[in-house]
Design a protein around this motif. Sequence first.
Motif, PDB file in Angstrom:
ATOM      1  N   THR A  24       0.862  -1.188   0.000  1.00 17.24           N
ATOM      2  CA  THR A  24       0.000   0.000   0.000  1.00 17.24           C
ATOM      3  C   THR A  24       0.900   1.241   0.000  1.00 17.24           C
ATOM      4  O   THR A  24       2.088   1.137   0.340  1.00 17.24           O
ATOM      5  CB  THR A  24      -0.864   0.029   1.283  1.00 17.24           C
ATOM      6  N   PRO A  25       0.336   2.413  -0.351  1.00 21.87           N
ATOM      7  CA  PRO A  25       1.170   3.628  -0.329  1.00 21.87           C
ATOM      8  C   PRO A  25       1.868   3.838   1.022  1.00 21.87           C
ATOM      9  O   PRO A  25       3.004   4.294   1.071  1.00 21.87           O
ATOM     10  CB  PRO A  25       0.172   4.748  -0.624  1.00 21.87           C
ATOM     11  N   GLY A  26       1.186   3.491   2.112  1.00 21.50           N
ATOM     12  CA  GLY A  26       1.791   3.655   3.437  1.00 21.50           C
ATOM     13  C   GLY A  26       2.810   2.579   3.779  1.00 21.50           C
ATOM     14  O   GLY A  26       3.661   2.762   4.635  1.00 21.50           O
ATOM     15  N   PHE A  27       2.700   1.430   3.099  1.00 20.87           N
ATOM     16  CA  PHE A  27       3.590   0.310   3.390  1.00 20.87           C
ATOM     17  C   PHE A  27       3.874  -0.485   2.119  1.00 20.87           C
ATOM     18  O   PHE A  27       3.350  -1.571   1.923  1.00 20.87           O
ATOM     19  CB  PHE A  27       2.952  -0.587   4.465  1.00 20.87           C
ATOM     20  N   PRO A  28       4.693   0.107   1.222  1.00 26.50           N
ATOM     21  CA  PRO A  28       5.026  -0.606  -0.018  1.00 26.50           C
ATOM     22  C   PRO A  28       5.810  -1.876   0.311  1.00 26.50           C
ATOM     23  O   PRO A  28       6.629  -1.871   1.226  1.00 26.50           O
ATOM     24  CB  PRO A  28       5.916   0.379  -0.777  1.00 26.50           C
ATOM     25  N   GLN A  29       5.540  -2.949  -0.428  1.00 31.65           N
ATOM     26  CA  GLN A  29       6.210  -4.209  -0.149  1.00 31.65           C
ATOM     27  C   GLN A  29       7.191  -4.618  -1.242  1.00 31.65           C
ATOM     28  O   GLN A  29       7.568  -5.783  -1.336  1.00 31.65           O
ATOM     29  CB  GLN A  29       5.184  -5.296   0.124  1.00 31.65           C
ATOM     30  N   CYS A  30       7.582  -3.667  -2.062  1.00 31.59           N
ATOM     31  CA  CYS A  30       8.691  -3.926  -2.986  1.00 31.59           C
ATOM     32  C   CYS A  30       9.333  -2.588  -3.301  1.00 31.59           C
ATOM     33  O   CYS A  30       8.684  -1.550  -3.242  1.00 31.59           O
ATOM     34  CB  CYS A  30       8.238  -4.685  -4.238  1.00 31.59           C
ATOM     35  N   GLY A  31      10.620  -2.635  -3.602  1.00 29.55           N
ATOM     36  CA  GLY A  31      11.377  -1.400  -3.823  1.00 29.55           C
ATOM     37  C   GLY A  31      10.860  -0.566  -4.976  1.00 29.55           C
ATOM     38  O   GLY A  31      10.836   0.662  -4.908  1.00 29.55           O
ATOM     39  N   PHE A  32      10.432  -1.239  -6.042  1.00 28.20           N
ATOM     40  CA  PHE A  32       9.962  -0.503  -7.225  1.00 28.20           C
ATOM     41  C   PHE A  32       8.662   0.228  -6.923  1.00 28.20           C
ATOM     42  O   PHE A  32       8.487   1.390  -7.295  1.00 28.20           O
ATOM     43  CB  PHE A  32       9.791  -1.451  -8.416  1.00 28.20           C
ATOM     44  N   SER A  33       7.741  -0.465  -6.229  1.00 29.33           N
ATOM     45  CA  SER A  33       6.491   0.179  -5.826  1.00 29.33           C
ATOM     46  C   SER A  33       6.799   1.357  -4.910  1.00 29.33           C
ATOM     47  O   SER A  33       6.224   2.438  -5.048  1.00 29.33           O
ATOM     48  CB  SER A  33       5.571  -0.817  -5.110  1.00 29.33           C
ATOM     49  N   GLY A  34       7.748   1.151  -3.990  1.00 32.53           N
ATOM     50  CA  GLY A  34       8.141   2.200  -3.054  1.00 32.53           C
ATOM     51  C   GLY A  34       8.686   3.433  -3.754  1.00 32.53           C
ATOM     52  O   GLY A  34       8.401   4.561  -3.359  1.00 32.53           O
ATOM     53  N   GLN A  35       9.472   3.222  -4.824  1.00 33.17           N
ATOM     54  CA  GLN A  35      10.034   4.355  -5.573  1.00 33.17           C
ATOM     55  C   GLN A  35       8.933   5.194  -6.212  1.00 33.17           C
ATOM     56  O   GLN A  35       8.980   6.423  -6.170  1.00 33.17           O
ATOM     57  CB  GLN A  35      10.974   3.855  -6.676  1.00 33.17           C
ATOM     58  N   VAL A  36       7.938   4.517  -6.812  1.00 29.09           N
ATOM     59  CA  VAL A  36       6.857   5.253  -7.480  1.00 29.09           C
ATOM     60  C   VAL A  36       6.030   6.014  -6.441  1.00 29.09           C
ATOM     61  O   VAL A  36       5.657   7.166  -6.659  1.00 29.09           O
ATOM     62  CB  VAL A  36       5.983   4.311  -8.341  1.00 29.09           C
ATOM     63  N   VAL A  37       5.792   5.388  -5.287  1.00 29.00           N
ATOM     64  CA  VAL A  37       5.069   6.058  -4.193  1.00 29.00           C
ATOM     65  C   VAL A  37       5.822   7.317  -3.772  1.00 29.00           C
ATOM     66  O   VAL A  37       5.235   8.389  -3.624  1.00 29.00           O
ATOM     67  CB  VAL A  37       4.885   5.090  -2.988  1.00 29.00           C
ATOM     68  N   GLN A  38       7.149   7.201  -3.610  1.00 25.98           N
ATOM     69  CA  GLN A  38       7.963   8.360  -3.199  1.00 25.98           C
ATOM     70  C   GLN A  38       7.866   9.490  -4.219  1.00 25.98           C
ATOM     71  O   GLN A  38       7.759  10.660  -3.854  1.00 25.98           O
ATOM     72  CB  GLN A  38       9.424   7.955  -3.026  1.00 25.98           C
ATOM     73  N   ILE A  39       7.906   9.130  -5.498  1.00 25.25           N
ATOM     74  CA  ILE A  39       7.827  10.139  -6.564  1.00 25.25           C
ATOM     75  C   ILE A  39       6.467  10.839  -6.532  1.00 25.25           C
ATOM     76  O   ILE A  39       6.393  12.067  -6.556  1.00 25.25           O
ATOM     77  CB  ILE A  39       8.097   9.497  -7.948  1.00 25.25           C
ATOM     78  N   LEU A  40       5.397  10.043  -6.469  1.00 26.54           N
ATOM     79  CA  LEU A  40       4.046  10.630  -6.464  1.00 26.54           C
ATOM     80  C   LEU A  40       3.839  11.495  -5.226  1.00 26.54           C
ATOM     81  O   LEU A  40       3.244  12.569  -5.304  1.00 26.54           O
ATOM     82  CB  LEU A  40       2.986   9.529  -6.544  1.00 26.54           C
ATOM     83  N   ASP A  41       4.340  11.030  -4.079  1.00 22.33           N
ATOM     84  CA  ASP A  41       4.233  11.819  -2.848  1.00 22.33           C
ATOM     85  C   ASP A  41       5.043  13.106  -2.970  1.00 22.33           C
ATOM     86  O   ASP A  41       4.607  14.176  -2.551  1.00 22.33           O
ATOM     87  CB  ASP A  41       4.720  11.013  -1.640  1.00 22.33           C
ATOM     88  N   HIS A  42       6.228  13.001  -3.547  1.00 21.88           N
ATOM     89  CA  HIS A  42       7.131  14.145  -3.691  1.00 21.88           C
ATOM     90  C   HIS A  42       6.513  15.244  -4.553  1.00 21.88           C
ATOM     91  O   HIS A  42       6.619  16.426  -4.228  1.00 21.88           O
ATOM     92  CB  HIS A  42       8.462  13.689  -4.292  1.00 21.88           C
ATOM     93  N   ILE A  43       5.873  14.856  -5.658  1.00 23.31           N
ATOM     94  CA  ILE A  43       5.293  15.886  -6.533  1.00 23.31           C
ATOM     95  C   ILE A  43       3.891  16.296  -6.070  1.00 23.31           C
ATOM     96  O   ILE A  43       3.292  17.202  -6.624  1.00 23.31           O
ATOM     97  CB  ILE A  43       5.264  15.452  -8.021  1.00 23.31           C
ATOM     98  N   GLY A  44       3.397  15.618  -5.034  1.00 23.93           N
ATOM     99  CA  GLY A  44       2.115  16.007  -4.452  1.00 23.93           C
ATOM    100  C   GLY A  44       0.908  15.581  -5.267  1.00 23.93           C
ATOM    101  O   GLY A  44      -0.123  16.246  -5.261  1.00 23.93           O
TER     102      GLY A  44
END
Length: 111
Positions: A24-44
Amino acid sequence: MSAISDYIDSQVKSSDVVLFMKGTPGFPQCGFSGQVVQILDHIGADYKGVNVLDSNELRQGIKEYSNWPTIPQLYVKGEFVGGCDIVREMFQSGELQSFLTEKGVSLKGAA
């Protein structure tokens, strides 16, 4: 269409930005998913995360739906954008931000 592709279709169309991911966005369970979450969160960007680990059928179904072999998968306004590498490249070039803005997706606190 099968029940799973109907479900995927309704998820893709339920929000302007939808990320099919592992975890989930709050708890990504793979690095690639985590990277996309970070990017989307970063750009708001406001987005909805769909956890493909919830079912094997969903995990397999999304790959067939997009004809793309890997997860995560990002959809904007019902259109498949790409996976982690594509999203990262678009973000680094500034293309992701302008693409989202052009599609009418508002970015919170975007520079």
